[in-house]
Design a protein around this motif. Structure first.
Motif: not given
Length: 559
Positions: A378, A382, A387
Motif C-alpha cells: 500500500r 500510494t 490505490s
C-alpha cells in the motif's frame, strides 16, 4: 494521355514498421488503411520502399532507445543514403520529445506525433509521394473534427479524429459468412509461413487521466477519451467480414469505457439475441478432459467458420447504445456469437460485478483478465499515485475466481520503485506467490523525464532494480509454467493462427497474442490427416504436453 491523368502515375511505395504495444499496432493498421485508400502502393519491407514509416514507442527508456536504434539502422540503408527513399517517424517518440528530435535526427524527413497520425496521407504528399487513382470510396466519411471526441481537449485534428469518427445513427449491415480465400489452408506437414492474422486489436479508448507518478502516457496521448460505440461497432463489423475470428479490445484504461450518445442507434440486429451461458467448467480457459467415447464420436467437419448472427432473419431496429464496458461486451457477444472477444488493460477498479456476470454468461467472451496491478505494498502504491493493497487485490482475485472459476489471469508489476524497501519487496513477493497468476510481466522501474516519480527520494541502484525484477520473473515463471502443466489431459478450443519452425500453432481463450504461450497442433488418429488446418478456424484439441508456457495438442474436432 493527359499529363494530369492519375492512371499514368506510378504510385510511390510505402511501408510501416511498428514498435511497442498493441495500441501502436491498432494505430498502424488505421494509417495503413488511409495510405492504401489514398492510392499509394503498400509493401511489407523497407528494401524497395520510397517512404519508410516507423511507428515508435517511447513509454520507457528502453523503448525509446529501441526506437532510436531502429531509426538509425533504417537511415543507414542504401535507398535512404542514396536519396531514393525518405524516412518518416510517427507516434509516441515525436509526441514525447517533439522539436528536440529535429536537430538530433537530421536523417528523418518528418516527425508526426500521435495527434496528427490521421493526416499521414497529407504528410506523404507534402514530401512528394505519388498516388495512383484513389480507392477511397465516395461514401467513406471524411476525417472528423476533434469535437466528436469524448473528453476532447481541442487538439488539432489527428489520429484520434480519424480513429474515433462516428455517427450514432449509422446503420450497420449483418455480417456475412467468412471469405474462405482470406484464410489459407495449412496442411499438417506444411512449414508455410503466413502473415494472415486471424485476430485484431480494436481501440475503445485512448489517453489516460490517471495520475500514476511513473507514467508518461498522459504526456504522450493526453487525457482519457472514450471512443463512441458506433465507431467501435463499425470497425469490428468490417474486421469480422474479412475473416477475423478474435477481437481484442484495448485502451489505456478499458474498464471505464463509456458512451454518452443520447438515445438509440439504428442498427440491423438479430431477431433472436440470446446466447447460452457457459455450459461446462473450464481450467484457465481450457475445457476439462473429454471422455474417449465422446472424442471418438465427435463429427469431423471442415465447414467454414461463420460469424453470422444467431438468426438468419435480422431486422432493422433501434437499440440502446451501450453505455459501459459490460454492456458493450454483452452486445458484441450476442451480435457476433462465433467471434471471440478479449479485453486487455483492465484496471482493478474496472472489474465490476456486472462485468464478471457478463463474462460468465457468454462463452465467446474469453475467460481471461489482464489487470496491471504494478505493486502490492500500500505504501508503494500510494507513492505511485495508485490505490489498493495486497489484501484488497487478493480479495478481488478471489471474487474473480468465484465468478469465473477457471479464469486465466495476467498482471504486470514494477520492481524497484523509488523508496521500495526490503519489506515492501518481500510483501510483493508473497503476494505473487499467493495470487498465482497464469502470466506475469515484470518491469524494472525506469526513471522517466517529466514524471513525478523522477523527483522522488530513494531511487534504487540499477543493479538492485534489475535483481528484484528478475527475482519476481523467476517466481512468476515457476508458477505460470506449473499452471500451464495442469492443462495436460484436458481439452481446449484453439484458434489457428499460423505456423513456424515448430509447426502449426494457435491460441486458446487462455492465451492472448504476443504475450502468452501458444498451442502447437498435430493430427490424431481419430482425425483425418488428409484434411487441412485453416488459419482463422477453431479446432478442439486434447492437450498432451506442456513446455514452459507452450502447450501441445492433438486435433480431434473441427468447429
Amino acid at each position: 494521355m493527359a499529363d494530369n491523368d492519375k492512371s499514368s502515375v506510378v504510385p510511390s511505395t510505402v511501408t510501416l514498421i511498428t514498435l511497442g504495444c498493441a495500441k501502436n499496432e491498432a494505430d498502424s493498421r488505421h494509417m495503413q488503411e488511409l495510405i492504401v485508400q489514398a492510392g499509394f502502393r503498400w509493401c511489407e519491407t523497407p528494401v524497395n520502399a520510397d517512404f519508410i514509416l516507423v511507428n515508435t514507442c517511447a513509454f520507457i527508456q528502453d523503448a525509446t532507445e529501441e526506437s532510436l536504434d531502429t531509426i538509425l539502422e533504417l537511415a543507414d540503408g542504401e535507398r535512404l543514403r542514396s536519396g531514393n527513399a525518405k524516412l518518416l517517424v510517427v507516434g509516441c517518440l515525436p509526441s514525447r520529445y517533439g522539436a528536440e528530435l529535429v536537430g538530433e535526427l537530421p536523417e528523418v524527413a518528418d516527425f508526426v506525433d500521435v495527434a496528427h497520425e490521421g493526416g499521414i496521407v497529407q504528410v506523404l504528399e507534402r514530401h512528394g509521394a505519388r498516388a495512383a487513382v484513389s480507392t477511397h470510396r465516395a461514401s467513406d466519411p471524411p476525417v472528423a473534427d476533434t469535437t466528436l471526441l469524448t473528453g476532447s481537449t481541442g487538439q488539432a485534428p489527428g489520429v484520434e479524429a480519424a480513429l474515433f469518427l462516428s455517427n450514432p445513427t449509422d446503420t450497420l449491415d449483418v455480417p456475412s459468412a467468412d471469405n474462405p480465400s482470406a484464410v489459407p489452408a495449412l496442411p499438417f506437414e506444411s512449414s508455410l509461413e503466413t502473415t494472415v492474422q486471424p485476430w485484431a486489436y480494436v481501440k475503445i479508448s485512448d489517453g489516460c487521466s490517471r495520475a500514476c507518478t511513473y507514467c508518461t502516457i498522459p504526456q504522450i496521448r493526453g487525457p482519457y477519451k472514450s471512443r463512441p460505440f458506433a465507431a467501435i461497432a463499425a470497425e469490428i463489423d468490417e474486421l469480422i467480414n474479412t475473416g477475423v475470428g478474435e477481437i481484442i479490445l484495448i485502451g489505456q484504461d478499458t474498464g471505464i469505457w463509456t458512451d454518452t450518445s443520447v438515445g438509440t442507434a439504428t442498427r440491423v440486429t438479430p431477431t433472436t439475441a440470446t446466447l447460452p451461458a457457459r455450459a461446462a467448467p473450464v481450467t484457465d480457459g481450457v475445457t476439462m478432459a473429454t471422455p474417449a467415447t465422446e472424442i471418438a464420436a465427435a463429427p469431423v467437419t471442415n465447414a467454414p467458420v461463420t460469424n453470422a448472427p444467431v438468426t438468419n432473419a435480422p431486422t432493422a431496429s433501434s437499440v440502446q447504445v451501450p453505455t459501459n464496458l459490460p454492456e458493450l461486451l454483452k452486445y458484441l457477444a450476442v451480435y457476433y456469437p462465433n467471434t471471440w472477444f478479449r479485453v486487455m488493460y483492465l484496471q482493478p477498479q474496472g472489474i465490476s460485478d456486472e462485468l464478471l456476470a457478463v463474462m460468465a454468461a457468454h462463452d465467446n467472451i474469453c475467460n481471461y483478465l489482464d489487470m496491471p496491478l504494478q505493486h502490492a505494498s500500500r505504501r508503494i502504491l500510494t507513492s505511485m499515485g495508485r490505490s489498493g493493497s495486497k489484501d484488497e487485490y487478493l480479495s478481488l482475485i478471489a471474487k474473480i475466481r468465484r465468478a469465473l472459476p477457471n479464469v486465466a489471469l495476467r498482471t504486470t508489476l514494477i520492481a524497484g520503485f523509488p523508496g521500495e524497501e526490503d519489506v515492501d519487496f518481500l510483501e510483493l513477493e508473497r503476494f505473487v506467490i499467493r495470487a498465482r497468476f497464469d502470466y506475469l510481466g515484470v518491469f524494472a522501474y525506469s526513471r522517466e523525464q517529466g514524471t513525478v516519480a523522477a523527483a522522488l527520494p530513494g531511487h534504487l541502484s540499477q543493479t538492485t532494480r534489475l535483481v528484484r525484477a528478475q527475482r519476481l520473473r523467476d517466481i512468476g515463471d515457476n508458477i505460470g509454467m506449473a499452471q500451464a502443466a495442469t492443462h495436460i489431459g484436458s481439452r481446449a478450443t484453439v484458434l489457428v493462427c499460423g505456423s513456424d519452425d515448430d509447426g502449426i500453432y494457435g491460441r486458446s481463450q487462455a492465451q492472448a497474442p504476443d504475450v502468452d504461450g501458444v498451442v502447437y497442433l498435430k493430427p490424431e488418429s481419430a482425425y483425418e490427416k488428409s484434411r487441412d488446418v485453416v488459419v482463422g478456424k477453431r479446432y478442439d484439441v486434447r492437450i498432451y504436453e506442456a513446455v514452459c508456457y507452450d502447450l501441445f495438442g492433438e486435433v480431434f474436432y473441427a468447429r
